[in-house]
Scaffold this motif. Structure first.
Motif, PDB file in Angstrom:
ATOM      1  N   TYR A   6      -4.266  -7.603  -8.322  1.00 47.95           N
ATOM      2  CA  TYR A   6      -2.979  -7.460  -9.006  1.00 47.95           C
ATOM      3  C   TYR A   6      -2.902  -8.425 -10.185  1.00 47.95           C
ATOM      4  CZ  TYR A   6      -1.619  -4.815  -4.873  1.00 47.95           C
ATOM      5  OH  TYR A   6      -1.560  -3.883  -3.860  1.00 47.95           O
TER       6      TYR A   6
ATOM      7  N   PRO B 122      -2.676  -1.110  -8.912  1.00 44.75           N
ATOM      8  CA  PRO B 122      -3.550  -2.285  -9.018  1.00 44.75           C
ATOM      9  C   PRO B 122      -4.981  -1.879  -9.372  1.00 44.75           C
ATOM     10  CG  PRO B 122      -3.186  -1.717  -6.721  1.00 44.75           C
ATOM     11  CD  PRO B 122      -2.276  -0.837  -7.531  1.00 44.75           C
TER      12      PRO B 122
ATOM     13  N   ARG C 181      -8.020  -4.285  -3.695  1.00 45.53           N
ATOM     14  CA  ARG C 181      -6.985  -4.284  -4.731  1.00 45.53           C
ATOM     15  C   ARG C 181      -6.866  -5.657  -5.381  1.00 45.53           C
ATOM     16  NH1 ARG C 181      -5.485  -0.939  -0.682  1.00 45.53           N
ATOM     17  NH2 ARG C 181      -4.449   1.049  -1.190  1.00 45.53           N
TER      18      ARG C 181
ATOM     19  N   GLN D 252       2.222   2.070  -3.347  1.00 45.38           N
ATOM     20  CA  GLN D 252       1.217   2.663  -4.221  1.00 45.38           C
ATOM     21  C   GLN D 252       0.920   4.107  -3.828  1.00 45.38           C
ATOM     22  OE1 GLN D 252      -2.546   0.600  -4.224  1.00 45.38           O
ATOM     23  NE2 GLN D 252      -3.583   2.240  -5.330  1.00 45.38           N
TER      24      GLN D 252
ATOM     25  N   ARG E  96       0.833  -1.209   0.000  1.00 50.03           N
ATOM     26  CA  ARG E  96       0.000   0.000   0.000  1.00 50.03           C
ATOM     27  C   ARG E  96       0.866   1.257   0.000  1.00 50.03           C
ATOM     28  NH1 ARG E  96      -2.675  -2.975   4.247  1.00 50.03           N
ATOM     29  NH2 ARG E  96      -4.473  -4.117   3.415  1.00 50.03           N
TER      30      ARG E  96
ATOM     31  N   ARG F  74      -9.125  -2.214  -8.906  1.00 50.56           N
ATOM     32  CA  ARG F  74      -9.985  -2.215  -7.725  1.00 50.56           C
ATOM     33  C   ARG F  74     -11.289  -2.946  -8.052  1.00 50.56           C
ATOM     34  NH1 ARG F  74      -8.254   0.278  -2.675  1.00 50.56           N
ATOM     35  NH2 ARG F  74      -6.724   1.885  -3.217  1.00 50.56           N
TER      36      ARG F  74
END
Length: 277
Positions: free
Chosen positions: A50, A40, A48, A32, A29, A42
């Motif tokens: 990936y 990523p 999230r 990001q 996190r 959503r």
């Protein structure tokens, strides 16, 4: 969307990515939000997801960090298409931590460790920060070495404990973590973080000389018991005998972490087969 990937490709949750890469969700996190290193997808609920190219980028980020490049410098290097450096640098945070130790500044040391342990994966900060600090502490004058070492160990253990407590709600297979080494200090707690990164829920026993009956009772109370022994020194013959008796009395999986795993690689194989006394 992440990199325009096809919707037919498999997506992984942040927990799954953490277990695959060794980068915990808190760090993912931070990469990001603070550094813009990951994007990523959503779900409708905001979770999230990936894609394969996200995993590839995470592994590229790790390659830079393993060279000692500080996390704040990684994005521009990747976007510029720079090649990985052949050697290894020192993390920028290393000098700051040394300075706080020299000044015996507990609050700054704690803040510094919080940042490092949030923004770097465990293998990186163990190799690039903790190992160099341990080497540095060994060079200090005797008059200040003991108190500085005690400050370092105390704050490091506190931070490890906070991370472990925060991960309890995620669940995972239970593991009993012990050490026969009375000098292991924070290494026991770092080993617990390593197990946590593998999706396990470790229960730590401080450095002790555990009794057979005590270990048997504790493992019997755990679901799917896993016993992990960590340490940096060779185990005594008495310890090996005790482990063999334990495996007979209370069958469980046995793992070694730290230097003992390398030192006793052959003995562990024989112990698992019941071939040594």
């Amino acid at each position: 969307m992440s990199g325009g990937s096809s919707t037919s490709e498999a997506r992984l949750t942040i927990t799954q990515v953490g277990e695959l890469t060794g980068v915990n969700p808190v760090t993912l996190r931070a990469w990001q939000r603070r550094y813009g290193l990951l994007k990523p997808e959503r779900t409708a609920q905001g979770h999230r997801l990936y894609a394969p190219q996200d995993l590839a980028r995470i592994r590229l980020i790790l390659s830079w960090l393993e060279r000692g490049v500080s996390i704040g410098k990684v994005r521009p290097l990747i976007e510029a298409g720079e090649s990985l450096p052949p050697g290894r640098e020192a993390l920028e945070e290393l000098d700051a931590v040394k300075a706080t130790l020299d000044g015996l500044d507990r609050r700054r040391l704690e803040r510094g460790l919080i940042e490092v342990m949030k923004h770097y994966p465990l293998p990186v900060y163990r190799q690039q920060l903790i190992a160099p600090i341990e080497t540095y502490l060994a060079t200090l004058p005797e008059a200040v070495a003991a108190v500085t070492q005690a400050l370092w160990q105390g704050v490091l253990i506190e931070r490890c404990g906070a991370l472990l407590a925060g991960a309890r709600e995620r669940g995972g297979r239970p593991a009993l973590l012990i050490s026969f080494d009375s000098q292991c200090g924070a290494e026991l707690w770092l080993s617990a973080l390593e197990l946590m990164s593998q999706g396990l829920q470790p229960t730590l026993l401080a450095p002790i000389t555990p009794t057979l009956d005590g270990l048997k009772s504790m493992l019997a109370a755990m679901d799917a018991p896993l016993l992990v022994v960590t340490g940096e020194r060779r185990l005594t013959p008495a310890a090996w005998t005790q482990l063999q008796r334990l495996l007979t009395a209370q069958p469980c999986e046995l793992r070694l972490l730290g230097s003992v795993a390398t030192i006793h690689q052959d003995e562990l194989s024989l112990l698992a087969q019941g071939d040594i006394a």
